[in-house]
Enzyme design. Structure first.
Site: not given
Ligand code: WTA
Length: 684
Positions: A554-555
């Protein structure tokens, strides 16, 4: 049991790709590192067969397995039935996890009073090592309890009680675990904020959880640097007051070694010196018996949006699970001396500095300083000084010490070491080998512990006497954990595979919610792959059934084992008046694991300059903390976006890592020419 690796014979001679503890790990080809018979014989779990038996029961009969372990703790009132209830499937309604509901206990009582009652009152609980050489202190279990009770009584006197939040912003002084335990004793919910966070981040957390009190200290020395923590708190309290959260009491411990009292700024009526009030209170304090499902603590962690998430852990399951995983993953025995280098500001310091070790009655080192101060040999100096037998750290520290050369290690004896541990990010095999060969002299197994703030305790981790390690793999699941790897459609993959790591059942120390935002809890963790808890990590499983974590999908960027949301850094950057847009990606970094690489678009008419670069970095330091400062600012006249305006981070990652031949298809971009512009500016 299907989850047991199919092809591991517990006999190293069968495999010429393997070594046994005690041998040097010379070749890069070596696959398995087996425990020696001597190690296995004395271990809690001495063979893979024994593990298979215990693991089998833990997943077939979790209620029975965990009840038996929970019974070793003190419960004022036993839990009700069923032992646990859970729903991890969003399609069946609200996500809900409960363990030992109805049971009344207290984790502080189980850490301290219980160990004292069984004859360990004079055992050293905390060995404190200061930043400066020669500064140290110890507390026995009895002394620690007295300190905790005094603070607990003080907190009660100012009206802090069950369910109230307390923010703790302290460095690694003994007062940090004392403060956590004092909160737990009276049923208050502690929220420790890592003392490297900036005033703004601290204020954000204060505004979110509205504590009755903030506990801090005057200042701290890290290495040669003095950090004025109280000034940061003053600033944070001003900011939170502007957001309608006014804090009435700021209890400040005077850290004499860092700063003289008279130099600390003071707000009369609000600020109180710890030393002026706490020692006046009685050294005994009644325990608040809480439900197993009452909250124990909140710990904020980064996610993929700018707002940090308040991960909430409850009491009973967390207690049982952290104690158990500490014991098995490190093969802990009462005579061990244990040191975890993590700060209590992160989950590792909660579960494996404060709670897990003290629940086991362990002697535990709390280190205030920087691990390379006054030189790169400091860790091994501490290991020899206290005869540490279990040493638990992060790959980033291993890599940074590795760069300084073996002589800083080999000039110390380190003969007390027995087990090594790693946490925070995947440990690269070359760092693993150096840790094993040079630090552990080839005789210490390495427990590579994969877990998360959300999981509360170790999930995939070697049991060092039971099965062989492979350099770089966290190996197999601990009791009660059923990991699964799914593909992008959420289909469970079998055997050797690669995909997203999920967990398909609940375990006692799973987090129960995100504070004040159960909906975000459900969407972030349980919606991507319905039916499972999604970890946010990529993972491979090899032919032996071993798990290899490959990093976040994910980020979130993992910098020196610290989780940082790209969105947090981006919003800090765009708060700079001359920055209109920012996109942040992670890039490989030799020591930190990942570094922060920021693409920055400036306001019309503003030109790039070294001064501006510095002021952009400063804004991130001020808004988040020094540990989140970008390593690289890349000037970006424009960012690669799709026609719907979404930034294509995939392309930015390739530019950041200079993998220009892997840029892929750029034709879907709204303006493909920005890519060439960015490449041209890469080295400016
Ligand atoms: C990463 C820290 C590989 C992972 C306890 C996870 C790891 C995130 C390991 C959680 C490991 C932690 N091997 N990756 N042994 N340990 N991670 O919440 O990406 O600060 O999702 O908890 O760190 O970070 P957190």
């Amino acid at each position: 049991m299907k989850l047991i690796p199919p092809c591991i014979e517990f006999n190293s001679s069968a495999n010429n790709n393997s070594i046994v503890l005690g041998e040097a790990l010379a070749s890069e080809e070596v696959n398995f590192v087996f425990p020696s018979q001597e190690f296995s014989k004395q271990a809690h779990v001495s063979s893979i067969q024994k593990y298979a038996e215990m693991y089998g029961r833990s997943v077939e009969d979790p209620a029975g397995f965990w009840s038996d372990i929970a019974s070793e703790f003190y419960w004022k009132q036993k839990w009700g039935q069923p032992v646990y209830t859970d729903n991890l499937d969003i399609r069946n309604g609200k996500i809900d996890i409960q363990w030992f509901k109805g049971g009344k206990t207290n984790i502080c009582y189980n850490c301290l009073d219980r160990n004292i009652d069984t004859g360990n009152g004079d055992k050293v609980a905390i060995l404190w090592e200061g930043n400066d050489l020669g500064r140290d202190a110890t507390l026995t279990y009895t002394q620690l309890l007295a300190r905790v009770c005094q603070l607990a009584n003080y907190l009660k006197s100012i009206g802090v009680g069950k369910g109230d939040a307390v923010i703790i912003y302290l460095p690694m002084l003994m007062e940090l675990p004392i403060a956590m335990l004092a909160c737990a004793r009276i049923g208050a919910i502690h929220s420790v904020v890592f003392a490297g966070f900036s005033a703004e981040s601290l204020a954000q957390r204060i505004v979110d959880c509205k504590p009755k009190i903030v506990i801090t200290c005057s200042a701290v020395k890290r290495g040669a640097k003095t950090i004025f923590l109280k000034d940061i708190v003053d600033d944070a309290l001003t900011q939170s007051a502007q957001n309608s959260v006014k804090i009435d009491v700021c209890l400040t411990f005077e850290n004499e070694s860092a700063l003289q009292k008279q130099m600390t700024k003071w707000v009369e009526g609000r600020d109180i010196w710890w030393q002026d009030v706490v020692p006046k209170y009685p050294v005994t304090c009644d325990v608040e018996w809480v439900d197993a499902e009452d909250p124990l603590f909140l710990l904020y962690t980064s996610g993929s949006t700018g707002k940090p998430k308040g991960v909430l852990h409850t009491t009973g399951g967390y207690m049982v699970y952290t104690a158990t995983t500490f014991k098995y993953a490190f093969d802990y025995k009462p005579k061990d001396i244990y040191w975890c280098t993590a700060d209590c500001g992160w989950i590792t310091g909660h579960s494996y500095v404060t709670y897990g070790p003290l629940l086991n009655g362990a002697t535990n080192v709390v280190f205030e300083g920087a691990p390379n101060f006054p030189d790169a040999g400091r860790c091994w100096d501490i290991v020899d000084k206290y005869k540490i037998s279990i040493f638990y750290t992060a790959p980033t520290l291993v890599r940074s010490l590795m760069r300084e050369g073996d002589e800083h290690v080999t000039r110390y004896s380190r003969k007390s070491l027995r087990v090594l541990g790693s946490v925070g990010e995947p440990i690269n095999p070359s760092a693993w080998r150096w840790f094993f060969n040079v630090v552990g002299d080839g005789k210490c197994p390495i427990s590579d512990t994969w877990w998360q703030t959300e999981t509360g305790g170790f999930m995939i981790t070697p049991m060092p006497g039971a099965w062989p390690q492979k350099p770089g793999s966290a190996t197999l699941p601990l009791f009660g954990v059923q990991p699964v790897i799914v593909d992008e459609k959420g289909v469970e993959l079998e055997g050797e595979c690669s995909g997203y790591l999920c967990v398909k059942n609940s375990w006692p120390s799973a987090f129960r919610t995100l504070y004040g935002d159960h909906e975000r809890y459900e969407t972030t963790y349980f919606s991507a792959f319905p039916g499972y808890y999604f970890t946010g990590d990529g993972c491979n499983r090899d032919k032996d059934g071993y798990y290899w974590l490959t990093g976040r999908v994910d980020d979130v960027i993992n910098v020196s084992g610290h989780r940082i949301g790209t969105a947090e850094v981006e919003s800090a950057l765009v708060s700079h008046p001359q920055c209109v847009e920012a996109a942040v990606v992670g890039v490989e970094h030799d020591v930190k694991g990942q570094g922060i690489y920021a693409f920055v678009t400036l306001a019309e008419g503003v030109s790039y300059s070294e001064e501006l670069r510095k002021s952009l970095i400063k804004v991130v330091r001020d808004k988040i903390g020094g540990f989140a400062a970008p390593d690289k600012i890349h000037w970006a006249p424009g960012l690669p976006k799709t026609r719907s305006g979404k930034i294509m981070r995939r392309i930015l990652r390739k530019i950041a890592s200079n993998s220009l031949d892997e840029l892929g298809d750029t034709s879907t971009l709204a303006d493909p020419t920005v890519v060439d512009q960015l490449i041209a500016l890469a080295h400016s």
